[in-house]
Design a protein around this motif. Structure first.
Motif, short mmCIF file in Angstrom:
data_model
loop_
_atom_site.label_atom_id
_atom_site.label_comp_id
_atom_site.label_asym_id
_atom_site.label_seq_id
_atom_site.Cartn_x
_atom_site.Cartn_y
_atom_site.Cartn_z
N THR A 90 9.44 11.72 130.87
CA THR A 90 8.82 10.95 129.79
C THR A 90 8.69 9.48 130.18
O THR A 90 7.65 8.85 129.96
CB THR A 90 9.64 11.08 128.50
OG1 THR A 90 9.74 12.47 128.14
CG2 THR A 90 8.99 10.31 127.36
N GLU A 91 9.75 8.94 130.78
CA GLU A 91 9.70 7.54 131.22
C GLU A 91 8.65 7.34 132.31
O GLU A 91 7.96 6.32 132.36
CB GLU A 91 11.08 7.11 131.72
CG GLU A 91 12.15 7.07 130.63
CD GLU A 91 11.76 6.16 129.48
OE1 GLU A 91 11.26 5.04 129.75
OE2 GLU A 91 11.94 6.56 128.30
N THR A 92 8.51 8.33 133.20
CA THR A 92 7.50 8.23 134.25
C THR A 92 6.10 8.22 133.66
O THR A 92 5.23 7.45 134.09
CB THR A 92 7.65 9.42 135.22
OG1 THR A 92 8.92 9.35 135.86
CG2 THR A 92 6.56 9.39 136.29
N LEU A 93 5.87 9.08 132.66
CA LEU A 93 4.55 9.12 132.02
C LEU A 93 4.23 7.79 131.34
O LEU A 93 3.10 7.29 131.41
CB LEU A 93 4.48 10.27 131.00
CG LEU A 93 4.58 11.70 131.55
CD1 LEU A 93 4.49 12.71 130.42
CD2 LEU A 93 3.50 11.97 132.58
N ASN A 114 9.32 13.01 121.82
CA ASN A 114 9.06 11.84 122.65
C ASN A 114 8.17 12.19 123.85
O ASN A 114 7.27 11.44 124.22
CB ASN A 114 10.37 11.22 123.14
CG ASN A 114 11.15 10.58 122.03
OD1 ASN A 114 10.58 10.17 121.00
ND2 ASN A 114 12.46 10.48 122.19
N PHE A 115 8.45 13.34 124.43
CA PHE A 115 7.65 13.76 125.57
C PHE A 115 6.21 14.04 125.14
O PHE A 115 5.25 13.61 125.80
CB PHE A 115 8.26 15.01 126.22
CG PHE A 115 7.39 15.64 127.27
CD1 PHE A 115 7.23 15.05 128.50
CD2 PHE A 115 6.70 16.82 127.01
CE1 PHE A 115 6.41 15.61 129.47
CE2 PHE A 115 5.89 17.39 127.97
CZ PHE A 115 5.75 16.79 129.20
N LEU A 116 6.03 14.77 124.03
CA LEU A 116 4.68 15.07 123.54
C LEU A 116 3.92 13.80 123.20
O LEU A 116 2.71 13.70 123.42
CB LEU A 116 4.76 16.00 122.33
CG LEU A 116 4.88 17.50 122.61
CD1 LEU A 116 5.05 18.27 121.32
CD2 LEU A 116 3.67 18.01 123.38
N LYS A 117 4.64 12.81 122.65
CA LYS A 117 3.99 11.55 122.30
C LYS A 117 3.52 10.83 123.56
O LYS A 117 2.43 10.23 123.59
CB LYS A 117 4.95 10.67 121.51
CG LYS A 117 4.33 9.39 121.00
CD LYS A 117 5.31 8.60 120.16
CE LYS A 117 4.69 7.29 119.65
NZ LYS A 117 5.65 6.51 118.83
N ALA A 118 4.33 10.89 124.62
CA ALA A 118 3.96 10.22 125.87
C ALA A 118 2.82 10.94 126.57
O ALA A 118 1.95 10.30 127.19
CB ALA A 118 5.17 10.14 126.79
N ALA A 119 2.80 12.27 126.50
CA ALA A 119 1.76 13.04 127.19
C ALA A 119 0.49 13.16 126.35
O ALA A 119 -0.62 12.98 126.86
CB ALA A 119 2.30 14.43 127.54
N GLY A 120 0.65 13.48 125.06
CA GLY A 120 -0.51 13.63 124.18
C GLY A 120 -1.52 14.63 124.66
O GLY A 120 -2.72 14.32 124.70
N GLU A 159 3.89 5.04 134.43
CA GLU A 159 2.90 5.20 135.49
C GLU A 159 1.61 5.90 135.05
O GLU A 159 0.59 5.81 135.74
CB GLU A 159 3.52 5.97 136.66
CG GLU A 159 4.77 5.32 137.22
CD GLU A 159 5.44 6.16 138.30
OE1 GLU A 159 4.71 6.98 138.92
OE2 GLU A 159 6.66 6.03 138.52
N TYR A 160 1.64 6.58 133.92
CA TYR A 160 0.48 7.35 133.48
C TYR A 160 0.11 7.05 132.03
O TYR A 160 -0.39 7.92 131.32
CB TYR A 160 0.73 8.85 133.66
CG TYR A 160 0.84 9.28 135.10
CD1 TYR A 160 -0.28 9.73 135.81
CD2 TYR A 160 2.06 9.22 135.77
CE1 TYR A 160 -0.19 10.12 137.13
CE2 TYR A 160 2.17 9.60 137.10
CZ TYR A 160 1.04 10.05 137.78
OH TYR A 160 1.13 10.43 139.09
N ALA A 161 0.35 5.82 131.60
CA ALA A 161 0.09 5.45 130.20
C ALA A 161 -1.39 5.58 129.86
O ALA A 161 -1.74 5.87 128.70
CB ALA A 161 0.57 4.02 129.95
#
Length: 531
Positions: free
Chosen positions: A436-439, A465-471, A442-444
């Motif tokens: 999640t932190e990587t996304l 949190n992961f789903l929010k970062a990946a979307g 580095e992939y915002a």
């Protein structure tokens, strides 16, 4: 081949007995009755297979023609036997054995007479059969054994000898056991010759052509060309006409490509993961391959799928972690490379997170001649515009590494022409937090079109949190129907729904294929939705 051979044996037994008795007795009726009786005994011994029923009906036609003084018409007998079999078992129409059996006999009836008078009749007979059966072999088995024409020259005569010796040895064993043993030992040696001959042929260069499954229209064009060649040959008799046959072969082996796109197929392997990727330049890749509820998933599900797509060699195979439902099928593929699909390179997570299963798999790959590599966070493999980048496992802020297992799953980012897909293995817990932190870091700015849900949609993975970062736009779940783990978990599904992610699941869609061609994404299912 076994279906064809059993029919050959039936004809050999019945027709042979019939001719011998007819010469001895001079009578059609009793000779035919004895021959039919022997056939029925043989049928009871081996069962009612397609080739056996076909041979029995055709033999009845032959005896009936002799008794009534009429001409035996093989095409008519073949057509009637096909009609009887399909009336008896209509679903045989979809059985490969049906088409192999009837196709082989049709080749002997129609094509072989055109080669009469030439030397090496066995070679021409085998060639005729292969010409007619080529589309059937590709449709049902996706590959063609190049040297089978020559191998049949040895196998078929020896099979007839095996039948005679087997029957003789069995009868002798009932009366004089000591006399029957040497005869049955000869049968053993013949079977050994079969095995070694097949192994030798397979070891030759280009022994197998994995062409994939042809479309029905391609098969129709091939047979239309064969018919045209046959008619022109009958009329003109010129060898140059055989050039037309090349057109039929090219059509049969042609695999139209939809542009230079990329396709990703999440296979339906039950409770497990296996993802096939076809690159823009024809590269073939696999991510994981295992199942906990489908037996021999490598041999009977993954390998047939790959061959149906014309894949005889995999360039890279990634293994995300050491769970059996992600790698037990790969163990089968590695052991079956001589007859199955070759694997050039196996890519594993960093050695620091290897467990016993990954260590064992790496050793097996090396023993089977497959190169073994590891992939660290940030490393990438490219093919044209396609890139596959490792996002995890990585190190935490303090430099610590996650523990071997699900948390240390290899996570891959597949990117092509604006299409982005996350392949997450079974990552969860600390591994998912690091991802999640990587996304975020580095992939915002990346919009993930597809997320292959981690751990088959379990409760402990794919957090908010992961789903929010990946979307992701789509969440693709690979899980078995009615699996004992309850995957995907209702809470995970609810998180997907709340995030606006559309769910695709192999449970009710079967295999799911995503194609990206010229910046356009298409999704195809094996079966229709049931929800």
């Amino acid at each position: 081949m076994s279906k064809i051979i059993s029919g050959l044996h039936l004809s050999f037994l019945g027709v042979g007995a019939y001719h011998i008795l007819r010469k001895v007795s001079g009578s059609f009726g009793p000779s035919g009755a004895v021959g039919i009786g022997l056939l029925f005994v043989y049928v009871l011994m081996i069962g009612l297979t397609v080739s056996v029923v076909r041979s029995l009906i055709m033999f009845l036609f032959r005896v009936g023609a002799d008794i009534t003084g009429r001409h035996y018409d093989a095409p008519t007998a073949l057509a009637v036997s096909a009609a009887v079999i399909l009336c008896w078992r209509p679903l045989y129409l979809y059985d490969g054995g049906f088409w192999l059996s009837f196709g082989a006999v049709l080749a002997m009836i129609l094509l072989l007479p055109e080669f009469q008078g030439l030397p090496w009749q066995g070679l021409w007979a085998s060639l005729c059969v292969n010409i007619v059966l080529l589309p059937v072999l590709l449709y049902y088995f996706y590959e063609f054994p190049v040297y089978s024409t020559f191998l049949n020259l040895l196998i078929i005569p020896l099979t007839s000898a095996l039948l005679v010796l087997g029957m003789t040895g069995s009868l002798l064993s009932l009366v004089f056991p000591a006399a029957g043993v040497p005869v049955l030992m000869l049968c053993r040696w013949i079977l050994l010759i079969f095995e070694k001959s097949c192994e030798f042929m397979l070891a030759l260069p280009g022994a197998r052509v994995v062409a994939g499954k042809p479309a029905l229209w391609q098969m129709a064009v091939y047979y239309a060309v064969i018919l045209m060649v046959f008619l022109l040959w009958k009329q003109y008799g010129k060898w140059q006409i055989l050039c037309l046959y090349v057109i039929g072969i090219l059509c049969l082996f042609w695999r139209p490509l939809e542009g230079n796109g990329v396709s990703v197929t999440v296979l339906d392997v039950g409770q497990g993961d296996s993802i096939f990727i076809r690159g823009p330049d024809g590269g073939a890749y696999l991510v994981d391959g295992g199942s906990s509820d489908v037996g021999s998933v490598g041999q009977y599900r993954i390998e047939p799928f790959l061959k149906s797509r014309g894949v005889g060699t995999l360039d890279y195979v990634w293994v995300t972690h050491g769970d059996g439902d992600h790698l037990n099928g790969l163990e089968e593929l590695l052991r079956r490379q001589s007859t199955g699909v070759r694997i050039k390179a196996l890519i594993l997570p960093p050695r620091k997170v290897w467990d016993e299963a990954l260590t064992k798999l790496g050793k097996l790959a090396e023993e089977e001649g497959t190169a073994v590599y590891t992939m660290e966070k940030g490393q990438m493999i490219k093919e044209g515009d396609l890139s596959v980048t490792c996002l995890a496992p990585g190190q935490g802020k303090e430099g610590e590494m996650v523990e071997p297992g699900n948390e240390a799953s290899l996570v891959l980012a597949l990117q092509y022409q604006g299409f982005d897909m996350l392949l997450t293995g079974d990552v969860e817990g600390a591994g998912e937090e690091m991802l999640t932190e990587t996304l975020k870091a580095e992939y915002a700015d990346t919009s993930w079109e597809v997320l292959k849900a981690a751990h088959h949609g379990s409760k402990s993975s794919t957090g908010e949190n992961f789903l929010k970062a990946a979307g992701p736009l789509y969440g693709l779940i690979s899980a078995g129907r009615d699996n004992r783990y309850g995957h995907p978990h209702p809470e995970t599904l609810e998180r997907f729904y709340k995030s606006g992610t559309k769910i695709l699941s192999t449970q009710n869609l079967g295999a799911v294929t995503i194609q990206v061609v010229e910046f356009e994404m298409k999704i195809q299912y094996t079966i229709e939705r049931t929800d």
